[in-house]
Structure formats: C-alpha cells, structure tokens
Design a protein around this motif. Structure first.
Motif, mmCIF file in Angstrom:
data_model
loop_
_atom_site.group_PDB
_atom_site.id
_atom_site.type_symbol
_atom_site.label_atom_id
_atom_site.label_comp_id
_atom_site.label_asym_id
_atom_site.label_seq_id
_atom_site.Cartn_x
_atom_site.Cartn_y
_atom_site.Cartn_z
ATOM 1 N N PRO A 1 -5.982 4.129 0.722
ATOM 2 C CA PRO A 1 -5.102 4.844 1.638
ATOM 3 C C PRO A 1 -5.569 6.285 1.855
ATOM 4 N N HIS A 2 -5.244 6.829 3.016
ATOM 5 C CA HIS A 2 -5.531 8.235 3.278
ATOM 6 C C HIS A 2 -4.690 9.131 2.375
ATOM 7 N N THR A 3 -5.105 10.379 2.264
ATOM 8 C CA THR A 3 -4.315 11.407 1.606
ATOM 9 C C THR A 3 -3.592 12.220 2.675
ATOM 10 N N GLY A 4 -2.333 12.545 2.420
ATOM 11 C CA GLY A 4 -1.581 13.390 3.337
ATOM 12 C C GLY A 4 -1.703 14.850 2.925
ATOM 13 N N PHE A 5 -1.304 15.746 3.826
ATOM 14 C CA PHE A 5 -1.384 17.172 3.540
ATOM 15 C C PHE A 5 -0.024 17.811 3.805
ATOM 16 N N SER A 6 0.306 18.812 3.017
ATOM 17 C CA SER A 6 1.586 19.455 3.257
ATOM 18 C C SER A 6 1.500 20.272 4.539
ATOM 19 N N GLY A 7 2.624 20.410 5.208
ATOM 20 C CA GLY A 7 2.654 21.278 6.378
ATOM 21 C C GLY A 7 2.456 20.574 7.709
ATOM 22 N N ASP A 8 1.817 19.414 7.720
ATOM 23 C CA ASP A 8 1.699 18.696 8.989
ATOM 24 C C ASP A 8 1.567 17.189 8.732
ATOM 25 N N GLU A 9 1.405 16.434 9.798
ATOM 26 C CA GLU A 9 1.387 14.973 9.668
ATOM 27 C C GLU A 9 -0.025 14.415 9.544
ATOM 28 N N THR A 10 -1.042 15.272 9.435
ATOM 29 C CA THR A 10 -2.404 14.761 9.412
ATOM 30 C C THR A 10 -2.707 14.081 8.080
ATOM 31 N N THR A 11 -3.611 13.123 8.139
ATOM 32 C CA THR A 11 -4.087 12.447 6.931
ATOM 33 C C THR A 11 -5.602 12.308 7.036
ATOM 34 N N VAL B 1 0.853 -1.181 0.000
ATOM 35 C CA VAL B 1 0.000 0.000 0.000
ATOM 36 C C VAL B 1 0.890 1.233 0.000
ATOM 37 N N LEU B 2 0.563 2.172 -0.876
ATOM 38 C CA LEU B 2 1.302 3.428 -0.907
ATOM 39 C C LEU B 2 0.554 4.412 -0.006
ATOM 40 N N VAL B 3 1.185 4.793 1.093
ATOM 41 C CA VAL B 3 0.488 5.640 2.079
ATOM 42 C C VAL B 3 1.234 6.962 2.245
ATOM 43 N N PRO B 4 0.530 7.996 2.751
ATOM 44 C CA PRO B 4 1.225 9.259 3.003
ATOM 45 C C PRO B 4 2.271 9.061 4.097
ATOM 46 N N ASN B 5 3.416 9.676 3.906
ATOM 47 C CA ASN B 5 4.490 9.578 4.891
ATOM 48 C C ASN B 5 4.198 10.533 6.037
ATOM 49 N N VAL B 6 3.807 9.973 7.192
ATOM 50 C CA VAL B 6 3.424 10.836 8.309
ATOM 51 C C VAL B 6 4.639 11.498 8.953
ATOM 52 N N GLU B 7 5.821 11.061 8.581
ATOM 53 C CA GLU B 7 7.021 11.703 9.111
ATOM 54 C C GLU B 7 7.756 12.468 8.012
ATOM 55 N N LYS B 8 6.969 13.002 7.059
ATOM 56 C CA LYS B 8 7.596 13.563 5.855
ATOM 57 C C LYS B 8 8.512 14.738 6.158
ATOM 58 N N ARG B 9 8.259 15.414 7.276
ATOM 59 C CA ARG B 9 9.125 16.544 7.580
ATOM 60 C C ARG B 9 10.556 16.096 7.883
ATOM 61 N N LYS B 10 10.686 14.828 8.299
ATOM 62 C CA LYS B 10 12.018 14.344 8.649
ATOM 63 C C LYS B 10 12.823 13.901 7.427
ATOM 64 N N ASP B 11 12.181 13.203 6.488
ATOM 65 C CA ASP B 11 13.001 12.710 5.372
ATOM 66 C C ASP B 11 12.524 13.160 3.991
ATOM 67 N N GLY B 12 11.536 14.042 3.928
ATOM 68 C CA GLY B 12 11.167 14.654 2.652
ATOM 69 C C GLY B 12 10.333 13.806 1.708
ATOM 70 N N GLN B 13 10.169 12.516 2.009
ATOM 71 C CA GLN B 13 9.356 11.670 1.127
ATOM 72 C C GLN B 13 7.876 11.916 1.388
ATOM 73 N N ILE B 14 7.106 12.048 0.320
ATOM 74 C CA ILE B 14 5.683 12.328 0.488
ATOM 75 C C ILE B 14 4.903 11.035 0.713
ATOM 76 N N GLU B 15 5.301 9.976 0.009
ATOM 77 C CA GLU B 15 4.600 8.704 0.164
ATOM 78 C C GLU B 15 5.598 7.587 0.446
ATOM 79 N N ILE B 16 5.153 6.594 1.190
ATOM 80 C CA ILE B 16 6.010 5.462 1.534
ATOM 81 C C ILE B 16 5.237 4.161 1.320
ATOM 82 N N PHE B 17 5.970 3.063 1.248
ATOM 83 C CA PHE B 17 5.324 1.753 1.115
ATOM 84 C C PHE B 17 5.022 1.183 2.494
ATOM 85 N N SER B 18 3.894 0.511 2.580
ATOM 86 C CA SER B 18 3.494 -0.087 3.848
ATOM 87 C C SER B 18 2.746 -1.383 3.545
ATOM 88 N N CYS B 19 2.730 -2.286 4.503
ATOM 89 C CA CYS B 19 1.825 -3.418 4.358
ATOM 90 C C CYS B 19 0.443 -2.976 4.833
#
Ligand SMILES: [Zn+2]
Ligand SMILES: [Zn+2]
Length: 150
Positions: free
Chosen positions: A49-59, A14-32
């Motif tokens: 999968p949820h959609t992520g938003f720029s600026g914070d970790e919410t989805t 599953v391609l999901v929004p990266n909830v820690e995107k501020r740390k490593d810059g990736q917008i989406e990550i792979f997950s089971c």
C-alpha cells in the motif's frame, strides 16, 4: 471489517492511507485489493500500500521513490546547485535544515536528501521530478518540496 470503498468483506484486506482523512480523522482504512488499486493508493509493482502524508490527500509508494532516487541520483548535485543559486536565503536556510536532518538518518549527501524531497513531491503530485524542480525554481520557494511528516 468492510472495504471502505465497495463495502465487501475483503480477502485479502489491505490497510491503506485514508485519502479523506481530513473529514473523519482516521489515518488508515481497510480496503479490498481491487479498490485500493482502483483508487491509486496501492503499488502493484511492490505489492504494497501507499504511504499517506499529513496535511493533504496525496499518497506515494516509498519504495518507488527510493528506486527512482537511486537510479537518477547523479542528477542530484546539479539540481541542488540550481536550487541554491535561485532560491532566497531564508528559503535555503529552511531547506538545508531539513536536508541536514535527513542526511543524518540516511547518510547521504545533502544534495541527495534534497533530491529525495523533490522525488517525494513528484510522486505525491504524480508529476515528473524535473517539473517539480522547474516549479520550485520558478516560485523561488522551497515550500513545494519541504518534507511533511507522515
Ligand atoms: Zn472494495
Ligand atoms: Zn512501488
């Protein structure tokens, strides 16, 4: 490809929004699938999968937002009237600009566009939508509900 959370080689992936995107810059990550559900970034109801938003970790699940907008939009006009009657003019000007742009795309009234902003914030913060309205009125500010780009 490994699940970012548990390290297994997932099936399905599953391609999901990266909830820690501020740390490593990736917008989406792979997950089971299991981890995505456990992390609260996968909607089981819509199997998506949820959609992520720029600026914070919410989805949020955009289809859940839209469903709730459609079932409750008879409240939109009253909510919009209360916001217009409470917020300072410069806050309203900013909010209305976003609402006009949104209405051009959706074809909805501005009140429904603002209601959709409220609903999006509610899902991102996992709060009831009417609480988001109360918070916006109390703060006399539209900042909480102004849309951020995905
Ligand atoms: Zn996993
Ligand atoms: Zn959903």
């Amino acid at each position: 490809m490994r699940c970012k959370f548990c390290g297994t080689d997932p099936d399905p992936v599953v391609l999901v929004p990266n909830v820690e995107k501020r740390k490593d810059g990736q917008i989406e990550i792979f997950s089971c699938l299991d981890c995505a559900i456990k992390q609260g970034i996968y909607c089981e109801k819509h199997d998506s999968p949820h959609t992520g938003f720029s600026g914070d970790e919410t989805t949020a699940c955009l289809r859940c937002i839209e469903e709730e907008v459609q079932t409750k939009k008879e409240a939109a006009e009253e909510v919009y009237a209360r916001i217009c009657g409470t917020l300072p003019q410069e806050e309203l000007d900013e909010l209305k600009e976003f609402a006009e742009d949104s209405s051009v795309i959706t074809g909805d009234d501005e009140s429904v566009s603002v209601f959709r902003f409220v609903m999006t914030t509610a899902h991102r913060l996992k709060l009831p939508w009417d609480q988001v309205v109360v918070m916006t009125l109390e703060r006399r500010s539209a900042q909480l509900i102004l849309p951020s780009p995905f």
